[in-house]
Scaffold this motif. Structure first.
Motif, mmCIF file in Angstrom:
data_model
loop_
_atom_site.group_PDB
_atom_site.id
_atom_site.type_symbol
_atom_site.label_atom_id
_atom_site.label_comp_id
_atom_site.label_asym_id
_atom_site.label_seq_id
_atom_site.Cartn_x
_atom_site.Cartn_y
_atom_site.Cartn_z
ATOM 1 N N PRO A 56 0.790 -1.238 0.000
ATOM 2 C CA PRO A 56 0.000 0.000 0.000
ATOM 3 C C PRO A 56 0.822 1.289 0.000
ATOM 4 O O PRO A 56 0.238 2.370 -0.106
ATOM 5 N N ALA A 80 -6.732 -1.869 -0.327
ATOM 6 C CA ALA A 80 -6.210 -0.580 0.100
ATOM 7 C C ALA A 80 -6.432 0.455 -1.000
ATOM 8 O O ALA A 80 -6.530 0.127 -2.177
ATOM 9 N N ASN A 204 -6.020 1.410 5.263
ATOM 10 C CA ASN A 204 -6.901 2.257 4.468
ATOM 11 C C ASN A 204 -7.767 1.424 3.523
ATOM 12 O O ASN A 204 -7.907 1.731 2.332
ATOM 13 N N GLY A 229 -1.198 2.303 4.964
ATOM 14 C CA GLY A 229 -2.303 2.767 4.140
ATOM 15 C C GLY A 229 -2.095 4.148 3.551
ATOM 16 O O GLY A 229 -1.851 5.125 4.273
#
Length: 496
Positions: A56, A80, A204, A229
């Motif tokens: 990510p 993500a 995320n 994230g």
């Protein structure tokens, strides 16, 4: 390989893990995770775990040094999201073949791939992942990365986590070690402030951290690095200047949190952004840690004011769903932080938890569940598909919250199902995320399709009396005969 063994042993002897501290010396050497069964590592090996933690990071090129299938197995393995760069969505692999192995071309091919990525994309960094094949044939990715970094004036980070060394969770921690050794501290930021924090273990998923970051922005708290994230290389490289940290998933990056505390005096706590109460507690803990680190105490008052405002809005929205969901029974088949944080979040609006899995949960997670549910009768390590199907088909739960692998069990049992794992399409973090989670549960439970699919199929409704249609050559007579037949047989079908 000797350095890799040392890293693995260091990760196994994690002093911040309460579960590990309780073991004797012999048991501690065996690590926190069960060893892999040969042939059963698909989707759960150390390489996969390292890729989950690092991929990510959005502006970095992720280069897999190994056969093509390794990159195919791990690409985009979590939902993500990135607010900008898309380079992380591009697959890079050296595509090592049998001929490359026999001819000893692995390291040369790796160096060439690094050069091509540098020339074509110009990323701030390239992460190079070893795999089972390249580790077994002895390719020294650390030496190649060091040479390439000097040659191309580029950060080239070796991630030494071949799949055979252990489980996915071990790979998570080895990825954290790579960040500590080669990335964090590599850049000295010139804008460090007293309200800078790190968020560790936040991926995320579906962009859910974007529901939390605005809350921190309103408090004047800057997220220097969210790992991993929606992260950027330079943000992580300067993460050592944060004043405090929140750890969202301890089983993944507890070693990273502990060592950053030891090296740079960044205290941390474990929290969750799932649910109204847990989100509020997380904001309070962040503010309190910052004050202990020298921030102005006035942030405590501003935090309480923000919490009161956001909670009032969220509870007002949730009030519409309480009459429809109060008393509904939920079965959770997930793990990690979700095994307790989601339980707490759902109980806040009157939903009954009939069971939650704890297969991937730490000892601390299990203790939290016991405190929330007041007992451990609703906890299970794992549930066989047959047992899960029996529980759902007997209507012991109104909905199943799990990952995609068990959705078909719920569908076969004609039970509503909602994705709570990384493949989900909706963000559930923060105050607004909690409202969205409740809304999705309400939509799933009250979807009229479930009443329809539970009804017997039309072919199971056989007529109790069969009559033959009279034969006639006259069309008018035939029409009257059909009408008469329909009238006399309308009430002669069996009950469904």
């Amino acid at each position: 390989m000797s350095s890799l063994r040392a890293k693995i042993q260091d990760v196994f002897n994690e002093p911040a893990c309460e579960n590990n501290r309780g073991k004797d010396a012999k048991a501690r050497k065996e690590g926190c995770s069960k060893p892999l069964t040969p042939g059963a590592a698909a989707g759960g090996c150390a390489f996969d775990g390292a890729k989950i933690v690092l991929q990510p990071i959005a502006d970095v090129a992720h280069l897999v040094h190994g056969p093509l299938a390794c990159e195919g197995n791990s690409w985009d393995n979590r939902g993500a999201a990135s607010s900008g760069p898309t380079l992380w969505r591009t697959s890079f692999t050296t595509d090592l073949t049998e001929l490359d192995v026999v001819m000893g071309q692995g390291e040369r091919k790796l160096f060439k791939a690094i050069r091509e990525i540098k020339e074509a994309y110009g990323p701030p960094a390239i992460f190079v992942y070893s795999t089972c094949v390249t580790a077994l044939i002895g390719d020294d990715i650390e030496a190649v990365c060091k040479r390439a970094a000097a040659k191309f004036d580029l950060a080239v980070v070796p991630v030494n986590a071949p799949g055979f060394v252990g489980s996915k969770n071990l790979g998570n921690k080895l990825a954290g070690e790579a960040l500590l050794e080669h990335v964090i501290g590599a850049v000295e930021p010139d804008d460090a402030g007293p309200y800078d924090i790190n968020i560790l273990g936040e991926f995320n998923l579906s962009g859910e951290f974007w529901l939390v970051k605005p809350l921190l922005d309103r408090l004047g708290i800057r997220v220097r690095a969210c790992i991993p994230g929606d992260a950027r290389y330079l943000d992580i490289a300067g993460a050592h200047r944060a004043r405090a940290a929140m750890m969202v998933c301890s089983t993944a990056l507890i070693n990273l949190a502990r060592k950053m505390d030891e090296r740079w005096d960044i205290p941390f706590f474990e929290g969750s952004f799932y649910g109204i109460t847990d989100t509020s507690d997380a904001l309070r803990n962040i503010a309190e840690l910052l004050v202990k680190q020298g921030a102005d105490p006035e942030i405590l008052g501003r935090t309480e004011a923000l919490i009161a405002e956001e909670e009032a809005i969220a509870w007002k929205k949730l009030a519409a769903y309480r009459p429809r969901l109060e008393g509904k029974r939920v079965l959770l088949n997930t793990g990690g932080v979700k095994s307790w944080s989601v339980v707490h979040a759902l109980m806040e609006i009157g939903i009954e938890i009939v069971g939650t899995s704890v297969k991937k949960s730490t000892v601390e997670d299990k203790e939290r569940i016991k405190q929330i549910l007041k007992n451990d009768n609703h906890m299970f390590e794992q549930m066989a598909p047959r047992e899960l199907y029996a529980m759902l088909s007997e209507r012991k739960a109104d909905i199943l919250l799990s990952g995609g692998r068990t959705q078909f069990i719920a569908l076969k049992a004609k039970t509503p199902w909602l994705d709570i794992n990384q493949e989900r399409q909706h963000p559930y973090a923060g105050y607004h995320g909690m409202v969205e989670l409740v809304r999705q549960i309400d939509l799933a439970i009250h979807n009229p399709i479930w009443r329809q699919v539970r009804e017997p199929a039309p072919w199971d409704c056989q007529p109790a009396v069969r009559q033959e249609l009279p034969r006639t050559k006259n069309k008018t007579a035939t029409l009257h005969a059909v009408q008469e037949f329909a009238g006399t047989t309308a009430g002669n079908f069996g009950e469904c």
